[in-house]
Write an enzyme that holds these catalytic residues in place. Structure first.
Site: not given
Length: 408
Positions: A135, A240
């Site tokens: 995170c 991605d």
């Protein structure tokens, strides 16, 4: 395929005792991957399976077989789990149709993380545990958590070792998700991944960006390939993957054993249909009309109301999803604004019915999702980068690391 790539067996990708028929994982996303959304993504993935694999769904072993991949919960804070806060206990409650119960744990204290893992295993609440070391959110990293934590290698090692020790007697596989490092000068993924492997971790997922990069630029898939060459356990690639073809390209270019998909499915649970199809050699793709999207939004809303047992809260949570679902369709600003303020299922039904539902799937709905932003200096505790080892000052700071992220 690289020489060291671990190709899936005839039973699919093995992660501990789990059998992923499709090497696909829904990434845990706070406020997004709750039980209703996981269900929609998994159902889409199962619909995308070729017919011979779809037929295996009826004989799949619960808690073991994941024919269309793994669908991970929102991040669960270890301290809140131990304290059994009502919100956290709701968050770990699986959808009744869930095949493999997968929970991501977040924490900064080895003993607390181990106890949380033990609770999940002892009470038979989980089939797979993932640990969050990726995170990049400032409120997490400024306290030393998330993607900042692997810099303190002794702390990282202790957490991983103790969680594995707590889960393995129950046969529950443990994985970790991490980033490349804090920034280009402070790379952590190689040391952390090797330490995790030595501790008995079953797989490593790498988001191929640093914390400083957040979601900006292009993910560094070459670093996933580097990790594949280094490890004997499966490496999952993240970053991605916005279309099925991206997943195929990532696996081809890096040799990774599977893909982890996050932002790409926001407002597009049907992406898992395409991913499951592509990863099983099919060119089948789902391109929904606006009428089909509206139907899916309503089903999502109904599941959310059931999940929260609070219509207003469910609709408030749905607002961001509605915006994502309608991306690329011709809606109009005022109408979008009205949909962003819905407070009841009846109001949502009325506003969706007023749209031009004859619209086909727009090209503008394809491609990148989520806010990319730019490279930013990571928010870290004072002196965090001075040493790779944890000290007493840092330990004191870590005591408050979970307070801002507690599920309860």
């Amino acid at each position: 395929m690289t020489e060291t790539q671990q190709a899936p067996s005839a039973e699919g990708l093995k992660i501990g005792r789990l059998r992923l028929g499709t090497p696909l994982v829904l990434a845990p996303m706070a406020g997004v991957t709750n039980a209703p959304f996981r269900r929609l993504c998994r159902e889409a993935g199962e619909q995308g399976l070729p017919s011979h694999l779809r037929a295996s769904l009826d004989t799949a072993q619960p808690g073991i077989d994941a024919p269309a991949g793994l669908y991970v919960s929102e991040m669960i804070t270890s301290r809140a789990l131990i304290e059994e806060t009502p919100e956290t206990m709701r968050m770990i409650t699986p959808d009744p149709t869930e095949r493999v119960r997968s929970i991501q744990l977040y924490g900064v204290d080895p003993a607390t993380m181990a106890r949380a893992a033990a609770i999940l295993c002892e009470r038979d609440l989980v089939d797979h545990i993932d640990m969050n070391f990726g995170c990049p959110v400032p409120k997490v990293t400024r306290k030393g958590g998330g993607s900042a934590l692997p810099w303190k290698s002794d702390l990282f090692n202790a957490i991983v070792q103790q969680v594995v020790a707590a889960a393995k007697p129950y046969g529950v596989p443990v994985t970790v998700k991490m980033r490349i490092g804090i920034d280009d000068e402070h790379i952590t993924f190689k040391d952390a991944a090797l330490a995790a492997q030595d501790a008995g971790i079953d797989a490593v997922a790498l988001h191929a960006r640093t914390a400083a990069e957040h979601y900006s630029g292009q993910a560094h898939w070459d670093q996933i390939a580097t990790l594949v060459q280094m490890l004997e356990i499966p490496v999952l690639g993240n970053g991605d993957v916005f279309e099925a073809e991206d997943a195929l390209a990532m696996m081809d270019q890096t040799g990774c054993a599977g893909v982890v998909v996050g932002r790409g499915c926001q407002g597009r649970p049907w992406l898992f249909h395409d991913l499951a199809a592509a990863l099983n050699g099919s060119e089948d793709r789902f391109r929904p009309t606006l009428a089909q999207v509206a139907e899916l939004i309503l089903r999502h809303a109904e599941l959310m109301i059931e999940n929260f047992d609070d219509e207003f809260r469910a609709m408030r949570e749905m607002r961001k999803h509605i915006g994502w679902y309608l991306r690329g369709y011709q809606i109009g600003g005022p109408t979008r604004g009205d949909l962003n303020r819905v407070s009841s299922l009846a109001e949502l039904q009325e506003r969706l019915a007023a749209l031009d539902l004859s619209q086909g799937y727009p090209q503008a709905a394809q491609g990148r999702r989520g806010r990319a932003g730019g490279v930013k200096r990571p928010h870290l505790p004072d002196g965090w980068l001075d040493s790779r080892e944890i000290d007493e000052a840092a330990r004191e700071l870590l005591k408050g690391a979970e307070l801002d992220t507690s599920g309860g």
